[in-house]
Design an enzyme around this catalytic site. Structure first.
Site, PDB file in Angstrom:
ATOM      1  N   GLU A 133      -5.061  -0.379   7.455  1.00 40.47           N
ATOM      2  CA  GLU A 133      -4.124  -1.510   7.473  1.00 40.47           C
ATOM      3  C   GLU A 133      -3.312  -1.534   8.763  1.00 40.47           C
ATOM      4  O   GLU A 133      -3.033  -2.609   9.314  1.00 40.47           O
ATOM      5  CB  GLU A 133      -3.199  -1.454   6.266  1.00 40.47           C
ATOM      6  CG  GLU A 133      -2.291  -2.654   6.134  1.00 40.47           C
ATOM      7  CD  GLU A 133      -3.053  -3.941   5.853  1.00 40.47           C
ATOM      8  OE1 GLU A 133      -2.811  -4.928   6.579  1.00 40.47           O
ATOM      9  OE2 GLU A 133      -3.860  -3.966   4.916  1.00 40.47           O
ATOM     10  N   GLU A 155       0.824  -1.206   0.000  1.00 42.18           N
ATOM     11  CA  GLU A 155       0.000   0.000   0.000  1.00 42.18           C
ATOM     12  C   GLU A 155       0.864   1.264   0.000  1.00 42.18           C
ATOM     13  O   GLU A 155       0.558   2.235  -0.698  1.00 42.18           O
ATOM     14  CB  GLU A 155      -0.948  -0.024   1.200  1.00 42.18           C
ATOM     15  CG  GLU A 155      -1.991  -1.105   1.082  1.00 42.18           C
ATOM     16  CD  GLU A 155      -2.614  -1.529   2.390  1.00 42.18           C
ATOM     17  OE1 GLU A 155      -3.444  -2.441   2.361  1.00 42.18           O
ATOM     18  OE2 GLU A 155      -2.259  -0.957   3.453  1.00 42.18           O
TER      19      GLU A 155
END
Length: 123
Positions: free
Chosen positions: A71, A36
Site C-alpha cells: 500500500e 490496513e
C-alpha cells in the site's frame, strides 16, 4: 534532494526520519493505509496466538505486513502520477490500476496464507 555529504550514522538517522515522515504522511492522507494499519492491531496478536510454530507465526504475521508495505508503494505511485498531472491519461490510469492490483494481490496472498495455515486446524 539527496545530500551526498551525509555519510555514516548521519545518513542513517536522516533516512530514518524520511521513512517516518513517509509513514506519517501515508497514514494522514491515505484512507486505505489507515484501514490496513487498524486491521493489523488485532490481527498481529491473533496470528501470534493461532500460529503453533515459529514458522507459522512468521507466515501469518509476515503476510499481514506485506499488505501495508505494498500500500505504501501504491500510494507513492499514485502521488507521483498525480504530481505529473491530474488530467486523465491512459498511461496514468494504467499505472494506478497496476499498483492497485499489487495491493489486491498482497491481500489475496495474505488470505491464502491464513487459510492454508488455519483451515487444517479446524478440520
Amino acid at each position: 534532494m539527496a545530500n551526498h555529504n551525509n555519510k555514516g550514522w548521519r545518513r542513517v538517522v536522516r533516512a530514518f526520519g524520511y521513512s517516518m515522515k513517509g509513514l506519517k504522511d501515508c497514514f494522514e492522507f491515505e484512507e486505505a493505509f489507515r484501514q490496513e494499519v487498524f486491521l493489523l492491531i488485532p490481527l498481529i496478536p491473533l496470528g501470534l496466538w493461532l500460529g503453533e510454530t515459529p514458522v507459522e507465526r512468521a507466515m501469518l504475521i509476515g503476510s499481514l505486513l506485506i499488505v501495508p508495505i505494498v500500500e505504501l508503494l501504491n500510494s507513492a505511485i499514485e502521488a507521483n502520477v498525480d504530481r505529473v498531472g491530474l488530467e486523465k491519461h491512459e498511461l496514468s490510469g494504467r499505472a494506478k490500476d497496476i499498483a492497485s492490483a499489487a495491493v489486491f494481490s498482497s491481500i489475496a496472498f495474505c488470505l491464502v496464507i491464513w487459510i492454508l495455515i488455519l483451515v487444517p486446524k479446524v478440520l
